[in-house]
Design an enzyme around this catalytic site. Structure first.
Site, PDB file in Angstrom:
ATOM      1  N   ASP A 184       0.870  -1.162   0.000  1.00  0.00           N
ATOM      2  CA  ASP A 184       0.000   0.000   0.000  1.00  0.00           C
ATOM      3  C   ASP A 184       0.918   1.226   0.000  1.00  0.00           C
ATOM      4  O   ASP A 184       2.099   1.116   0.276  1.00  0.00           O
ATOM      5  CB  ASP A 184      -0.841  -0.073   1.274  1.00  0.00           C
ATOM      6  CG  ASP A 184      -1.666   1.155   1.479  1.00  0.00           C
ATOM      7  OD1 ASP A 184      -2.234   1.637   0.487  1.00  0.00           O
ATOM      8  OD2 ASP A 184      -1.740   1.636   2.610  1.00  0.00           O
ATOM      9  N   GLU A 212      -1.835  21.463   0.921  1.00  0.00           N
ATOM     10  CA  GLU A 212      -2.273  22.809   1.199  1.00  0.00           C
ATOM     11  C   GLU A 212      -1.772  23.263   2.567  1.00  0.00           C
ATOM     12  O   GLU A 212      -1.300  24.373   2.738  1.00  0.00           O
ATOM     13  CB  GLU A 212      -3.798  22.851   1.158  1.00  0.00           C
ATOM     14  CG  GLU A 212      -4.320  24.094   0.517  1.00  0.00           C
ATOM     15  CD  GLU A 212      -5.762  23.918   0.081  1.00  0.00           C
ATOM     16  OE1 GLU A 212      -6.601  23.606   0.959  1.00  0.00           O
ATOM     17  OE2 GLU A 212      -6.047  24.083  -1.109  1.00  0.00           O
ATOM     18  N   PHE A 262     -10.546  23.121  -6.593  1.00  0.00           N
ATOM     19  CA  PHE A 262      -9.783  22.054  -7.210  1.00  0.00           C
ATOM     20  C   PHE A 262     -10.662  20.835  -7.476  1.00  0.00           C
ATOM     21  O   PHE A 262     -11.433  20.419  -6.623  1.00  0.00           O
ATOM     22  CB  PHE A 262      -8.652  21.652  -6.251  1.00  0.00           C
ATOM     23  CG  PHE A 262      -7.708  20.648  -6.811  1.00  0.00           C
ATOM     24  CD1 PHE A 262      -6.564  21.059  -7.473  1.00  0.00           C
ATOM     25  CD2 PHE A 262      -7.954  19.286  -6.690  1.00  0.00           C
ATOM     26  CE1 PHE A 262      -5.679  20.131  -7.999  1.00  0.00           C
ATOM     27  CE2 PHE A 262      -7.085  18.361  -7.225  1.00  0.00           C
ATOM     28  CZ  PHE A 262      -5.952  18.785  -7.874  1.00  0.00           C
ATOM     29  N   LYS A 300      -2.999  28.037  -8.727  1.00  0.00           N
ATOM     30  CA  LYS A 300      -1.966  26.996  -8.596  1.00  0.00           C
ATOM     31  C   LYS A 300      -2.517  25.723  -9.207  1.00  0.00           C
ATOM     32  O   LYS A 300      -3.728  25.457  -9.145  1.00  0.00           O
ATOM     33  CB  LYS A 300      -1.592  26.786  -7.128  1.00  0.00           C
ATOM     34  CG  LYS A 300      -2.707  26.221  -6.286  1.00  0.00           C
ATOM     35  CD  LYS A 300      -2.232  25.940  -4.872  1.00  0.00           C
ATOM     36  CE  LYS A 300      -3.387  25.310  -4.095  1.00  0.00           C
ATOM     37  NZ  LYS A 300      -3.225  25.328  -2.676  1.00  0.00           N
ATOM     38  N   THR A 360      -2.231   1.518  -4.799  1.00  0.00           N
ATOM     39  CA  THR A 360      -2.662   2.658  -3.999  1.00  0.00           C
ATOM     40  C   THR A 360      -4.004   3.177  -4.471  1.00  0.00           C
ATOM     41  O   THR A 360      -4.365   3.034  -5.640  1.00  0.00           O
ATOM     42  CB  THR A 360      -1.602   3.784  -4.044  1.00  0.00           C
ATOM     43  OG1 THR A 360      -2.147   4.938  -3.442  1.00  0.00           O
ATOM     44  CG2 THR A 360      -1.196   4.101  -5.462  1.00  0.00           C
ATOM     45  N   GLY A 361      -4.711   3.760  -3.558  1.00  0.00           N
ATOM     46  CA  GLY A 361      -5.976   4.368  -3.907  1.00  0.00           C
ATOM     47  C   GLY A 361      -5.801   5.782  -4.437  1.00  0.00           C
ATOM     48  O   GLY A 361      -6.735   6.404  -4.913  1.00  0.00           O
ATOM     49  N   ASN A 421      -8.626  -0.631   4.030  1.00  0.00           N
ATOM     50  CA  ASN A 421      -8.687  -0.904   2.596  1.00  0.00           C
ATOM     51  C   ASN A 421      -7.662  -1.937   2.154  1.00  0.00           C
ATOM     52  O   ASN A 421      -7.718  -2.423   1.048  1.00  0.00           O
ATOM     53  CB  ASN A 421      -8.505   0.395   1.812  1.00  0.00           C
ATOM     54  CG  ASN A 421      -7.179   1.051   2.121  1.00  0.00           C
ATOM     55  OD1 ASN A 421      -6.706   1.000   3.253  1.00  0.00           O
ATOM     56  ND2 ASN A 421      -6.558   1.627   1.132  1.00  0.00           N
ATOM     57  N   ASP A 422      -6.742  -2.239   3.017  1.00  0.00           N
ATOM     58  CA  ASP A 422      -5.727  -3.225   2.660  1.00  0.00           C
ATOM     59  C   ASP A 422      -6.065  -4.615   3.179  1.00  0.00           C
ATOM     60  O   ASP A 422      -5.346  -5.564   2.921  1.00  0.00           O
ATOM     61  CB  ASP A 422      -4.365  -2.807   3.226  1.00  0.00           C
ATOM     62  CG  ASP A 422      -3.970  -1.421   2.787  1.00  0.00           C
ATOM     63  OD1 ASP A 422      -4.140  -1.139   1.599  1.00  0.00           O
ATOM     64  OD2 ASP A 422      -3.533  -0.630   3.626  1.00  0.00           O
TER      65      ASP A 422
END
Lengths: 1230, 338
Positions: free
Chosen positions: A425, A574, A621, A644, A759-760, A889-890
């Site tokens: 992960d 951020e 964004f 940005k 990876t998510g 999630n793993d």
């Protein structure tokens, strides 16, 4: 929780142009129309008592991941135990031993079995107890629940019922799946971190229905009632269909109102919600699969050996019973001294087939010694002890979180030594989910000093290479570079030390830096402390800082105790920008509905001035836009657009005169990207009043428009404004890797392991991390597979699939045609493409491609896909896979892989609870695999081989003897000898082999990662070796039996004229066995601590001690063994000389074999042992270092590979230079 | 995790840190012997050098043993009669006279053995058919359960019960040299432990050989079991179907070429199962009776070791490998890419 902090109350939806705007009416979407199966769930909000009766009684919020409970433990665990064939056999044998056919007494059969099974069950119970305690920890967490009359009180999670109103506070986990009713924000928005569910790190916005916004304080729930009709429990995390019936109106519900269990409330003080799904009904639990019981490859192979031995057992039993039947039929009538037939037909010459059948049973029990009953229990004991060593390893203890490594199941220790592919992960495993502002490029100048690790290491390595064995020569060659080498100052020291990566670990120099600021690792005096005012292009630098401090959606929180601000930002980037801006002197301190306030240390650094910027518009964004902008009016009334975004996007939107720095900035961006930094380009635009007003009208129109295309319209309008930008610079943020990750990956790669990252996160982030971890590097050919077929095709699905299939085929072709041996490929694939690539007809094609690539990165994958990929690798390559992850999630992949490793010490226990091993940091994986795995593999392999050897050696002597007793089933040994053989006399040495054996020390394991490959290649447990050991056992049994029988044949065996009876022969034979097998194990071992000596030689001594004591006991117990040692054997020289000759004869072939093999065909660990033994590593450091670097597997990933690639590049350049120089000199001379 | 747990962590932090000890860190001092060529050659030569003398010693000890073996079962039975019927009959005269020649001087004590072949004293049914408790203690005379089918007669316990005792060997031998009787010492032919502990001095034979089937020898009911040494020797069941058992000793030297006359009472029925009966006279040395195998075995193993050592040295000279030579590491032997 939020003590000492102040937060502004805001309508957050003002900040969001795209996601959170809500059409003013609901007319466009009616309630969902659904009926029938799958949508039967009814939830009566605030009336949990309704759910106490059927049919509305749903599962409680109690979760349990245990395998057993008190009632089911005994039957289930016993059943589990007797699923092992060997145990079943021993159970049968034990039952049969109660009948007269048994050759031994019943106790001698039942006692070991009870011991073995009991011990295994105790282990199971202990492990399940641990799981239970983990569950209870979760179940007993407290949450605030409406108790009636508007009063909320704390209640444990497990007592939560469907329909309960709960109040969840900031940074707490949701106890169940909850419908969001309202939040601390006026507009019912809340932020949720779903890292545990899908691994995504950015916060997700959830919003409540307009209708329920009013319920934002405890008292308002006094009389609240509503009904929810929704889908039944299902594992789909991203869908939810339901209706809320409130106040005789029906409102449709969608996933954006659902807060899932195990996700976490962030940036929001509190939320209210209704529990919809509890406990095992919740989506995250529905996603959980039963943890499969895993068995290691070695154990599976061991089963096959057991089957072979069973076959052998049945075979010799058949031979024996046929022999018996023949003897009974033809010879027994003549043997008057036996008085056959007997009453029970065991010896009936008239019915030999019946007697033969009875005898078959006897023989099956008698030869049971071929199957080592104690094998399982010994292995279990060994594994528990090995696990203990893993748990106790001080080098795998994480100081920060205070967590040691933990082997949660000990079944898989040896599997750690055979891993081929690691599936990892990203977030929380490789990275810490923390962003550090590291470098920036402003107006074409790069700031931030830290040199790239790769550059440093490459240069160092080259210096080493050039230096060679003769430093004189090196000095001749290198001076040219001298002035430029950054390591020159401490070159001397480096020369002495080794080119270890440790030298460039960033953490090392962190210690002597000033106290680290979270999110800020920038180092450059040019910009710090107001020095930037002395730099050229001050205007741009000012703009740059302003963009950092203004262009975001975060809100500040004042920590009253320290007087500093912390920022709650949507993404960690951020946050890092804001911290950086603060450090540069632009402290963002307040946000109101319409303005942002910044305390600027400008124009004078010492006197901060608070300035207000009016925010006119915020274009936020999205992953599609890849940029965000803010339009604001400064104190002078100028309107500015600050933007940005991803560099490619920004560069496309620059105005002609905005491209001043584009060249140098691009160069910097490439540099940053190569070292794995996340980059963003910053730009601005000045707007004049009229232009803005015109645009704003359009924008407002779009904003208030109704209908599905609102977003599209907004996007188009925003796009109109974000043009003609002027480039200011770029930022480089480090997605902070966990400590030691690149080094660990490097070592693992050198050990020949493959690493896949699943990876998510989105592709860009994944690629950045790929660079940071050295999984990707410059010069590597990246194969990106993405689903991008045009949706206009007739069958979009098929079109996408075809396109992906094409991409895979092309890439495979490309790899096939590649000629350069140094070429490396990286495969990057996104989740959507993966859906197709994992389909049955394409998956092997995909796998083949992936296997050919040096590194594989899968991004945007769902938990299920992680598991599927793992399964594909596991089943497709047939090799051992290890999955490592930290979040819920793993879990799927951790359970699916041969070995699951969980990262502990972070929030959320799901991964750890599903894992087989848990470690606190990714970097410990190296030690876990390369040292513990390697050792455990060799130990277990040797141990099992030896076990079979010793039991064959012992068991077959019984068979030979049988042939001399008319196949009657008589054993030459006393019953007690036989019981003790497995339980006492030979078990402890073999356990010491399994626990303490070390072929090489742990440092050497780390220094020579190539040694690890002995595991994946299975050098120590292949059939060749197993049969070798079995053959050795056969040989030993023959030698022991026949030498003894011939020596003690019929003549007197001592000077007193006595002849040897059965007990004398049996005891001598047994003495020989004890010596032979214990000497054999001593020859097998290469590492003797006092424990091994004690146990091996102690076993031999124990045998004599036992024999003495047994002989001294009353003949009622000892029978024919009474005084056997003292009176009969010990005074007879022949007893001792037989022991000597048999022991030597038994071990001679093995000794010859290992002596010749080591001398003429040594294995790697042999040579290394010798080097260490003779201290050559100290004598000849250069050789030692050289071999260490050669011992690395040739890899195409990892830091070393990257350094190598860089060196090749540099050398290539040098060569060019030299050749031109050479050309010139020849010209000159001519 | 909830803040409650967070606060509890620091306290548990310390306790969770593994304590350092050389044991748990697997760093115990260890000796790591390595089979260096020197060690290998030394070991082989050492084993050879030790084994060959031992072998020679054993062999010479074995050679010093003088042994006379005489098979008499065939000759001691009239050829015209049915063998089993002859041996089972009470009426036949079973006396048989044999003459033996002493090949070499036999120093006293000369041990007398009877040897039976093809007699399965190690058969499971046979071995189990005895009651050690009964043999030891007169109070246990009823404990006959393992002794089937020779446990009881007319519901009275048989002492000693079981097939082993029942099938007691009962040939007798008388010896004379030059017309002079040689006395046979039958004392102390059994193990002391048998006489003193296993067989009770107060246990007397009872109901022995009274059944319809008569097995082997009978016992004097007035002598306690502990003194019936023939029985004691017999009841030590042999390991192999071919065995010798001590019959007695001749406590005088037998000169070479002397003729010994043996008068045999040929009572025991070895004919039914086709067994052979032999009379053995043998002297002993420290390795016991004649046993060339042990010596030969030692010499063979020793020789093999020397051979191994030589082979090793030769091979090493042809293809020497300095210890710890890194060029033998796998990555140097097969460079990657080949």
């Amino acid at each position: 929780m939020a003590r000492g902090r102040i937060r502004a109350k805001l309508r957050r939806s003002n900040l969001y142009t795209f996601a959170c705007l809500r059409p003013t009416t609901q007319e466009t979407e009616g309630p969902h129309q659904f009926q029938g199966p799958g949508y039967s769930r009814m939830v009566y909000c605030n009336q949990p008592h309704v759910h106490e009766k059927k049919p509305l009684r749903y599962r409680s919020n109690y979760i349990s991941t245990t395998k057993y409970n008190i009632v089911t433990f005994l039957p289930k665990a016993i059943f589990e135990q007797f699923r092992r064939v060997a145990n079943l056999y021993f159970l049968l044998a034990a039952i049969l031993s109660l009948t007269p056919v048994a050759p031994f007494s019943a106790v001698s059969m039942i006692a070991p079995l009870a011991f073995v099974v009991g011990l295994s069950m105790a282990k199971e119970a202990l492990e399940d107890w641990r799981r239970f305690m983990q569950d209870m920890k979760v179940n007993l967490r407290k949450t605030s629940v409406h108790k009636g009359d508007g009063v909320f009180g704390y209640r444990s999670w497990r007592k939560l019922r469907v329909g309960d109103i709960v109040k969840v506070e900031k940074d707490k986990f949701f106890p169940a799946d909850i419908l969001l009713l309202s939040s601390s924000y006026e507009d019912g928005i809340c932020y949720v971190e779903t890292m545990n569910l899908d691994g995504e790190t950015n916060l997700k916005v959830k919003r409540a229905l307009e209708a329920t916004l009013a319920f934002d304080e405890d008292l308002s729930f006094k009389d609240f009632t509503a009904t929810i009709r929704c889908e039944d429990p299902n594992p789909n995390l991203y869908t939810f269909v339901g209706n809320l019936e409130y106040d005789r109106q029906v409102y449709p519900l969608d996933p954006s109102q659902i807060l899932l269990r195990d996700s976490k409330l962030r940036n929001t003080a509190y939320v209210y919600g209704v529990v919809i799904f509890t406990g095992h009904d919740s989506k995250v639990m529905q996603n959980a699969t039963k943890s499969p019981s895993k068995r290691s490859k070695i154990e599976k192979q061991m089963d096959k050996i057991i089957y072979i031995l069973f076959t052998l057992l049945v075979l010799i039993s058949l031979i024996s019973s046929i022999g018996f039947a023949i003897k009974v039929k033809y010879q027994l009538p003549n043997w008057w001294y036996l008085q056959a037939p007997d009453s029970q037909n065991f010896y009936n010459p008239l019915r030999p087939e019946l007697s033969g059948t009875f005898h078959l049973v006897t023989a099956l029990i008698l030869y049971g010694y071929l199957i080592p009953i104690s094998l399982y229990v010994s292995i279990e004991v060994v594994k528990v002890l090995q696990a203990l060593f893993i748990n106790k390893d001080i080098n795998m203890y994480d100081e920060e979180t205070g967590t040691p490594a933990q082997a949660r199941t000990s079944n898989l220790n040896e599997e750690l030594g055979q891993v081929d592919t690691i599936l990892s992960d990203k977030t929380g495993t490789l990275t810490c989910n923390q962003m550090d502002f590291l470098k920036c490029s402003i107006a074409g100048t790069s700031y931030g000093k830290k040199a790239s690790d790769v550059e440093v290491a490459a240069a160092k390595q080259m210096a080493m290479d050039l230096e060679g064995p003769d430093p004189e020569l090196a000095n001749v060659v290198t001076p040219k570079n001298h002035t430029t080498l950054p390591w020159e100052t401490n070159g001397q020291e480096l020369r002495a030390s080794e080119i270890e990566l440790e030298a460039v670990i960033t953490s090392k120099d962190e210690t002597d830096r000033k106290p680290a600021i979270k999110g800020f690792s920038f180092e450059d005096d040019h910009l710090m402390d107001g020095n930037w005012l002395k730099e050229p292009n001050t205007d741009f630098i000012l703009l740059f800082f302003r963009i950092l401090s203004l262009c975001h959606t975060a809100i500040p929180e004042l920590n009253e105790e320290t007087g500093t601000f912390t920022y709650e930002a949507e993404s960690p980037d951020e946050g890092a920008f804001l911290v950086a801006a603060r450090e540069f002197g632009f402290e963002f301190c307040k946000r109101t509905q319409s303005s942002v306030f910044v305390r600027e240390r400008y124009p004078s650094f010492d006197k901060p001035v608070e300035r207000e910027f009016k925010v006119l518009n915020l274009l936020d964004f999205t992953s599609k836009r890849k940029r965000m902008s803010v339009i604001l009016r400064d104190e002078n009334g100028h309107i500015l657009l600050l933007c940005k975004g991803a560099d490619s996007i920004i560069f496309d939107r620059l105005s002609k005169n905005g491209k001043m720095f584009i060249e140098s900035t691009t160069k910097h961006l490439n540099e940053y990207g190569e070292v794995g930094l996340r980059t963003l380009a910053l730009a601005y635009r000045k707007l004049d009043e009229a232009e803005y007003t015109a645009w704003n009208e359009e924008f407002c129109k779009a904003k208030t428009s109704i209908g599905g295309d609102r977003e599209g319209m907004l996007e188009r309008v925003s796009d109109m404004m974000e043009r003609e930008l002027i480039l200011v610079g770029a930022t480089a943020v480090e997605d902070k890797l966990q400590k030691g990750v690149p080094q660990c990956i490097d070592k693992l790669a050198q050990a020949g392991l493959k690493l896949w990252v699943l990876t998510g996160d989105k592709m860009e982030t994944a690629i950045n991390i790929g660079f940071a971890c050295s999984l990707l590097r410059q010069g590597m050919k990246q194969i990106c597979i993405a689903a991008n077929a045009d949706s206009l095709a007739q069958d979009p699905k098929k079109a996408v699939k075809d396109s992906i299939s094409m991409q895979i085929a092309n890439a495979s072709q490309m790899i096939k045609l590649e000629k350069d041996p140094h070429a490396a490929f990286a495969l990057i694939i996104d989740g959507k493409s993966l859906t197709y690539a994992l389909e049955d007809d394409m998956k092997y094609q995909f796998l083949n491609l992936a296997v050919d690539c040096a590194s594989v990165i899968c991004c945007r994958v769902s938990p299920k896909q992680k598991a599927l990929v793992t399964r594909l690798v596991k089943e497709g390559t047939g090799k051992t896979t290890l999955a490592i992850g930290d979040g819920a999630n793993d879990v799927g992949m951790i359970q699916e892989a041969d070995i699951g490793v969980g990262i502990s010490g972070v929030e959320g226990m799901q991964a750890v609870m599903a894992s087989d091993f848990s470690i606190a940091q990714f970097r410990f994986l190296e030690r876990l695999l390369v040292i513990h795995g390697h050792w455990c593999y060799k130990r277990i392999a040797q141990m099992i081989c030896y076990f079979f050897y010793k039991n064959i050696a012992f068991g077959l002597t019984l068979f030979y003897f049988e042939a001399f007793t008319g196949f009657s089933g008589q054993s030459v040994y006393d019953d007690w000898y036989m019981i003790l053989f497995n339980v006492v006399l030979t078990s402890l040495p073999v356990i010491s082999l399994g626990v303490f054996e070390q072929d090489v020390s742990s440092e050497v394991c780390l220094q020579f990662p190539a040694l690890y490959q002995q595991g994946p290649k299975n050098l120590f447990f292949d059939w060749y070796r197993i049969f070798g050991w079995m053959g050795n056992g056969l040989y030993t049994s023959l030698i022991i039996f026949f030498l003894n029988v011939i020596i003690f044949y019929d003549q007197a065996f001592r000077a007193g004229g006595q002849t040897a009876d059965m007990s004398a022969v049996g005891t001598t034979m047994f003495t020989c066995i004890i010596w032979a097998v214990n000497c054999q194990i001593a020859l097998t071992m290469s590492h003797f601590t006092w424990i091994q000596h004690f146990l091996v030689w102690g076993s031999v001594v124990t045998w004599y001690v036992f024999l003495f004591i047994y002989g001294e006991m009353s003949p009622v117990f000892s029978g024919n063994a009474y005084k056997i040692l003292v009176e009969a054997l010990a005074p007879a020289p022949i007893y001792w000389s037989t022991t000597l000759i048999v022991t030597v004869a038994c071990n001679l072939p093995y000794l010859t074999h290992i002596a010749f093999q080591r001398c003429f065909n040594p294995m790697d660990h042999h040579v290394i042992q010798e080097i260490k033994y003779y201290g050559k590593d100290v004598e000849d450091r250069h050789m030692w270092r050289r071999e260490r670097s050669k011992a690395r597997q040739k890899t195409k990933i990892g830091f070393t590979a990257r350094v190598d690639a860089r060196i090749r590049q540099l050398k290539g350049k040098l060569q060019k230079k030299y050749s031109t120089l050479g050309g010139r000199s020849t010209l000159a001379s001519s | 995790m909830s803040s409650g747990e967070g606060s509890s962590q620091p306290s548990s932090k310390k306790s969770r840190q593994p304590k350092y000890s050389r044991f748990t860190q697997q760093e115990l001092p260890a000796c790591k012997p390595i089979l260096t060529p020197g060690l290998v050659v030394t070991t082989f030569i050492l084993v050879g050098v030790i084994f060959i003398p031992i072998g020679l010693l054993s062999l010479s000890a074995s050679e010093r043993v003088v042994e006379i073996v005489d098979r008499y079962d065939e000759d001691c039975i009239p050829s015209d009669q049915e063998k089993t019927a002859f041996i089972q009959s009470d009426k036949t005269n079973k006396t048989c006279v044999r003459s033996l020649t002493v090949p070499k001087k036999m120093q006293h004590p000369v041990y007398i053995y009877y040897q039976l072949d093809n007699f399965y004293q190690n058969h499971r049914r046979y071995v189990k058919s005895r009651s050690d408790k009964q043999l030891r203690n007169p109070e246990n005379e009823d404990l006959t359960s393992p002794c089937e089918p020779e446990a009881r007669i007319d519901n009275k316990p048989i002492v000693p019960c079981g097939l082993v005792a029942w099938s007691l060997f009962n040939d007798t031998y008388g010896f004379s040299v030059r017309g002079m009787n040689l006395s046979v010492n039958k004392k102390d032919i059994a193990w002391d432990s048998d006489k003193n502990y296993k067989f009770g001095s107060k246990v007397y034979p009872k109901n022995f050989q009274q059944g319809s089937l008569i097995g082997g020898g009978k016992l004097d009911e007035k002598i306690p079991l502990s003194e019936q040494e023939d029985l004691l020797v017999w009841m030590r069941t042999a390991a192999l179907p071919s065995f010798r058992k001590l019959y007695g000793r001749i406590e005088q030297d037998l000169e070479a070429n002397e003729k010994i006359t043996v008068v045999i009472q040929n009572n025991y029925n070895a004919y039914a199962f086709g067994g052979k009966k032999k009379l053995v006279l043998s002297t002993t040395t420290w390795i016991g009776g004649k046993n060339n195998f042990l010596g030969l075995g030692y010499i063979t193993i020793g020789g093999l070791c020397l051979f191994n050592a030589t082979t090793f040295i030769v091979m090493y000279l042809i293809k020497p490998r300095p210890c710890g030579d890194p060029s033998y590491l796998s990555w140097n032997r097969n460079p990657p890419g080949n």
